[in-house]
Design a protein around this motif. Sequence first.
Motif, mmCIF file in Angstrom:
data_model
loop_
_atom_site.group_PDB
_atom_site.id
_atom_site.type_symbol
_atom_site.label_atom_id
_atom_site.label_comp_id
_atom_site.label_asym_id
_atom_site.label_seq_id
_atom_site.Cartn_x
_atom_site.Cartn_y
_atom_site.Cartn_z
ATOM 1 N N THR A 72 75.150 76.293 32.539
ATOM 2 C CA THR A 72 76.279 75.537 32.016
ATOM 3 C C THR A 72 76.289 75.548 30.500
ATOM 4 O OG1 THR A 72 76.110 74.056 33.903
ATOM 5 C CG2 THR A 72 77.380 73.276 32.045
ATOM 6 N N SER A 73 77.487 75.644 29.948
ATOM 7 C CA SER A 73 77.638 75.462 28.510
ATOM 8 C C SER A 73 78.920 74.680 28.270
ATOM 9 C CB SER A 73 77.691 76.804 27.787
ATOM 10 O OG SER A 73 78.826 77.513 28.187
ATOM 11 N N CYS A 74 78.819 73.612 27.517
ATOM 12 C CA CYS A 74 79.992 72.829 27.152
ATOM 13 C C CYS A 74 79.707 72.147 25.823
ATOM 14 C CB CYS A 74 80.376 71.831 28.227
ATOM 15 S SG CYS A 74 79.376 70.357 28.291
ATOM 16 N N ALA A 75 80.779 71.889 25.085
ATOM 17 C CA ALA A 75 80.639 71.244 23.791
ATOM 18 C C ALA A 75 81.833 70.324 23.566
ATOM 19 C CB ALA A 75 80.557 72.281 22.683
ATOM 20 N N ASN A 76 81.560 69.196 22.946
ATOM 21 C CA ASN A 76 82.586 68.220 22.573
ATOM 22 C C ASN A 76 83.409 67.736 23.763
ATOM 23 O OD1 ASN A 76 81.738 68.531 19.915
ATOM 24 N ND2 ASN A 76 83.121 70.244 19.603
ATOM 25 N N VAL A 77 82.721 67.391 24.849
ATOM 26 C CA VAL A 77 83.361 66.804 26.020
ATOM 27 C C VAL A 77 83.038 65.318 26.014
ATOM 28 C CG1 VAL A 77 83.440 66.800 28.537
ATOM 29 C CG2 VAL A 77 83.156 68.939 27.309
ATOM 30 N N PHE A 78 84.054 64.492 26.206
ATOM 31 C CA PHE A 78 83.861 63.048 26.197
ATOM 32 C C PHE A 78 84.045 62.497 27.601
ATOM 33 C CE2 PHE A 78 84.982 64.123 21.898
ATOM 34 C CZ PHE A 78 84.135 63.332 21.150
ATOM 35 N N ILE A 79 83.089 61.660 28.023
ATOM 36 C CA ILE A 79 83.138 61.006 29.327
ATOM 37 C C ILE A 79 82.878 59.523 29.118
ATOM 38 C CG2 ILE A 79 81.977 60.754 31.550
ATOM 39 C CD1 ILE A 79 81.490 63.652 31.639
ATOM 40 N N LYS A 80 83.648 58.703 29.823
ATOM 41 C CA LYS A 80 83.447 57.261 29.749
ATOM 42 C C LYS A 80 82.514 56.834 30.878
ATOM 43 C CE LYS A 80 85.980 52.977 29.271
ATOM 44 N NZ LYS A 80 87.315 52.368 29.215
#
Length: 50
Positions: free
Chosen positions: A30-38
């Motif tokens: 997995t690669s992800c950047a600047n993801v926001f989760i509440k």
Amino acid sequence: MNKIKKPQLLRKWYRCPVCGCKLLIYDNTTSCANVFIKCRTCKKEVKITI
């Protein structure tokens, strides 16, 4: 003929840094950047970079 070796998947939980609640499952590809989760528990917004 040689068999293609697949990378071994390692699944982990991404936890909230504030309360420690489990937010999502990710693996080693997995690669992800600047993801926001509440977060459901503490209601804080968490920025995820994997």
